[in-house]
Write a protein that holds these residues in place. Structure first.
Motif, PDB file in Angstrom:
ATOM      1  N   SER A   1     -10.520   7.912  -1.757  1.00 21.47           N
ATOM      2  CA  SER A   1      -9.140   7.536  -2.061  1.00 21.47           C
ATOM      3  C   SER A   1      -8.536   8.451  -3.123  1.00 21.47           C
ATOM      4  CB  SER A   1      -9.101   6.085  -2.572  1.00 21.47           C
ATOM      5  OG  SER A   1      -7.930   5.820  -3.305  1.00 21.47           O
TER       6      SER A   1
ATOM      7  N   ASP B   1     -14.186  10.350  -4.686  1.00 17.89           N
ATOM      8  CA  ASP B   1     -13.810   9.134  -3.979  1.00 17.89           C
ATOM      9  C   ASP B   1     -12.997   9.538  -2.755  1.00 17.89           C
ATOM     10  OD1 ASP B   1     -13.615   5.910  -5.037  1.00 17.89           O
ATOM     11  OD2 ASP B   1     -12.369   6.478  -3.339  1.00 17.89           O
TER      12      ASP B   1
ATOM     13  N   THR C   1       0.819  -1.213   0.000  1.00 15.57           N
ATOM     14  CA  THR C   1       0.000   0.000   0.000  1.00 15.57           C
ATOM     15  C   THR C   1       0.850   1.257   0.000  1.00 15.57           C
ATOM     16  OG1 THR C   1      -0.104   0.087   2.399  1.00 15.57           O
ATOM     17  CG2 THR C   1      -1.832  -1.159   1.275  1.00 15.57           C
TER      18      THR C   1
ATOM     19  N   GLN D   1     -10.238   2.585   4.600  1.00 19.19           N
ATOM     20  CA  GLN D   1     -10.809   2.749   3.257  1.00 19.19           C
ATOM     21  C   GLN D   1      -9.805   3.408   2.318  1.00 19.19           C
ATOM     22  OE1 GLN D   1     -13.727   1.592   2.311  1.00 19.19           O
ATOM     23  NE2 GLN D   1     -14.876   1.267   4.204  1.00 19.19           N
ATOM     24  N   VAL D   2      -9.130   4.450   2.793  1.00 18.17           N
ATOM     25  CA  VAL D   2      -8.167   5.157   1.947  1.00 18.17           C
ATOM     26  C   VAL D   2      -6.997   4.255   1.593  1.00 18.17           C
ATOM     27  CG1 VAL D   2      -6.539   7.073   1.830  1.00 18.17           C
ATOM     28  CG2 VAL D   2      -8.822   7.445   2.788  1.00 18.17           C
ATOM     29  N   LEU D   3      -6.411   3.600   2.602  1.00 22.49           N
ATOM     30  CA  LEU D   3      -5.251   2.753   2.358  1.00 22.49           C
ATOM     31  C   LEU D   3      -5.592   1.605   1.406  1.00 22.49           C
ATOM     32  CD1 LEU D   3      -3.611   2.464   5.905  1.00 22.49           C
ATOM     33  CD2 LEU D   3      -2.994   3.987   4.030  1.00 22.49           C
ATOM     34  N   TYR D   4      -6.710   0.952   1.676  1.00 26.29           N
ATOM     35  CA  TYR D   4      -7.085  -0.196   0.853  1.00 26.29           C
ATOM     36  C   TYR D   4      -7.345   0.217  -0.590  1.00 26.29           C
ATOM     37  CZ  TYR D   4      -9.711  -4.177  -0.950  1.00 26.29           C
ATOM     38  OH  TYR D   4     -10.148  -5.224  -1.726  1.00 26.29           O
ATOM     39  N   HIS D   5      -8.093   1.304  -0.781  1.00 20.72           N
ATOM     40  CA  HIS D   5      -8.461   1.680  -2.139  1.00 20.72           C
ATOM     41  C   HIS D   5      -7.319   2.369  -2.880  1.00 20.72           C
ATOM     42  CE1 HIS D   5     -12.531   0.821  -0.517  1.00 20.72           C
ATOM     43  NE2 HIS D   5     -12.662   0.310  -1.725  1.00 20.72           N
ATOM     44  N   ASP D   6      -6.433   3.066  -2.162  1.00 19.11           N
ATOM     45  CA  ASP D   6      -5.214   3.546  -2.815  1.00 19.11           C
ATOM     46  C   ASP D   6      -4.389   2.364  -3.323  1.00 19.11           C
ATOM     47  OD1 ASP D   6      -5.704   6.217  -2.548  1.00 19.11           O
ATOM     48  OD2 ASP D   6      -4.242   6.583  -0.970  1.00 19.11           O
ATOM     49  N   TRP D   7      -4.300   1.336  -2.513  1.00 19.30           N
ATOM     50  CA  TRP D   7      -3.594   0.115  -2.900  1.00 19.30           C
ATOM     51  C   TRP D   7      -4.271  -0.531  -4.111  1.00 19.30           C
ATOM     52  CZ3 TRP D   7      -3.843  -4.850   0.580  1.00 19.30           C
ATOM     53  CH2 TRP D   7      -3.068  -5.862   0.015  1.00 19.30           C
TER      54      TRP D   7
ATOM     55  N   MET E   1      -7.638   6.499  -6.305  1.00 18.98           N
ATOM     56  CA  MET E   1      -8.746   6.169  -7.192  1.00 18.98           C
ATOM     57  C   MET E   1      -9.166   7.375  -8.033  1.00 18.98           C
ATOM     58  SD  MET E   1      -9.655   2.996  -7.163  1.00 18.98           S
ATOM     59  CE  MET E   1      -9.805   1.488  -6.200  1.00 18.98           C
TER      60      MET E   1
ATOM     61  N   VAL F   1     -11.337  14.445  -4.158  1.00 14.95           N
ATOM     62  CA  VAL F   1     -11.245  13.547  -3.011  1.00 14.95           C
ATOM     63  C   VAL F   1     -12.311  13.981  -2.022  1.00 14.95           C
ATOM     64  CG1 VAL F   1      -9.780  12.707  -1.138  1.00 14.95           C
ATOM     65  CG2 VAL F   1      -8.788  13.198  -3.390  1.00 14.95           C
TER      66      VAL F   1
END
Length: 319
Positions: free
Chosen positions: A101, A99, A4, A22-28, A104, A123
């Motif tokens: 993220s 979003d 990430t 949510q931010v970390l997961y979707h940035d990843w 995204m 964002v």
């Protein structure tokens, strides 16, 4: 989760801070999201998006409601799958995306540029949208509200930013029953496929590297953190009405298609990437499309709560 790009401290904090998760997961996910979910911006996905949008829209579409819609906002847009394909289908004109993220948002803007047009991207937290009242003719979302902590608050924001008479269409959300059987089917498929692929007769061609399997397992664990809700269709409609929407309706998809689609997709993740070729992709997509036609017939007699996907639509009251 190392991929990430987040610090160890942020990763640890994410388990207690859902917004950060949510931010970390979707940035990843932004790095490989389109590939993971077979997202494209061509006839295949444009057809899927157009059909899914129209299926939900027709639940309460007014006779005087004309297409295309003018100014559209995609909520939790990800890489722009829904809104950009709606534009390619000729159903919307001016696209805006938001979003939580940053990764995204940038991915969606880059996809739009590759398609030859510009979009506005911000964002934004869906529960506090940075737009004026009465700003959009249409708000759309796809597989987004199950990530939002306060769904009703987000729907109130959707109604607020719509012009009077404007519409929202949110599709692709998991039902409670559908999520239950999809999870169990996927788990059984993963365990079977990973074990069988490591047997001597199959190992050289089918076995995926252990590091990749571990990465998928970590992604699945974090996905369980960011997936917050499943929905009963009637209860989802009630939330939309409490948020201030008129002409609320729901539509569902994927019953037999889900029972086939989830094991197919899970099998693809569980075996080596180069083990499956174009023939498999053609079989998988063709099977899903055929079963979707079966489900369209079953939708006339089977209660909505048994389908995997639910969508909701409604309008902002006229003043």
């Amino acid at each position: 989760m190392v991929t990430t790009g987040a610090s160890a401290e942020e990763v640890e904090q994410a388990w207690a801070d859902n917004k950060l998760a949510q931010v970390l997961y979707h940035d990843w996910e932004a790095q490989t999201y389109d590939e993971k979910w077979s997202i494209s911006f061509d006839e295949r996905c444009t057809t899927v998006v157009r059909d899914r949008f129209m299926h939900v829209l027709e639940a309460t579409r007014r006779p005087d409601e004309s297409l295309p819609y003018g100014r559209v906002l995609e909520l939790g847009a990800g890489t722009g799958f829904f809104a950009l394909n709606l534009k390619l289908a000729g159903l919307v004109d001016e696209v805006h995306v938001s979003d939580l993220s940053p990764g995204m948002v940038e991915a969606a803007k880059a996809n739009a540029q590759r398609l030859g047009f510009e979009i506005d991207g911000r964002v934004a937290d869906a529960e506090h949208l940075p737009y004026e009242d009465d700003s959009f003719d249409l708000v759309v979302g796809h597989a987004v509200i199950h990530h939002i902590p306060d769904v009703e608050a987000a729907l109130r924001e959707v109604v607020r930013v719509l012009r009077p008479g404007g519409r929202f269409v949110i599709a692709g959300e998991p039902t409670t029953i559908g999520h239950w059987y999809a999870r169990h089917i996927s788990r059984a498929t993963w365990e079977t496929a990973t074990r069988v692929s490591r047997l001597p007769p199959f190992r050289s061609k089918w076995a995926r590297e252990q590091a990749e399997l571990d990465e998928s397992s970590r992604a699945a664990a974090l996905e369980a953190v960011v997936d917050l809700h499943t929905f009963d269709p009637a209860e989802l409609a009630a939330k939309a009405r409490r948020a201030g929407a008129d002409h609320v309706g729901t539509a569902t998809e994927e019953l037999t298609a889900a029972f086939a689609g989830w094991p197919i997709r899970t099998f693809e993740y569980a075996v080596a990437e180069d083990a499956l070729g174009f023939g498999w992709a053609k079989f998988a997509y063709g099977s899903w499309r055929r079963l979707m036609r079966v489900d369209a017939v079953l939708g006339r007699v089977v209660p909505q709560r048994f389908f995997y996907n639910v969508g909701v639509t409604g309008t902002k009251p006229l003043r």
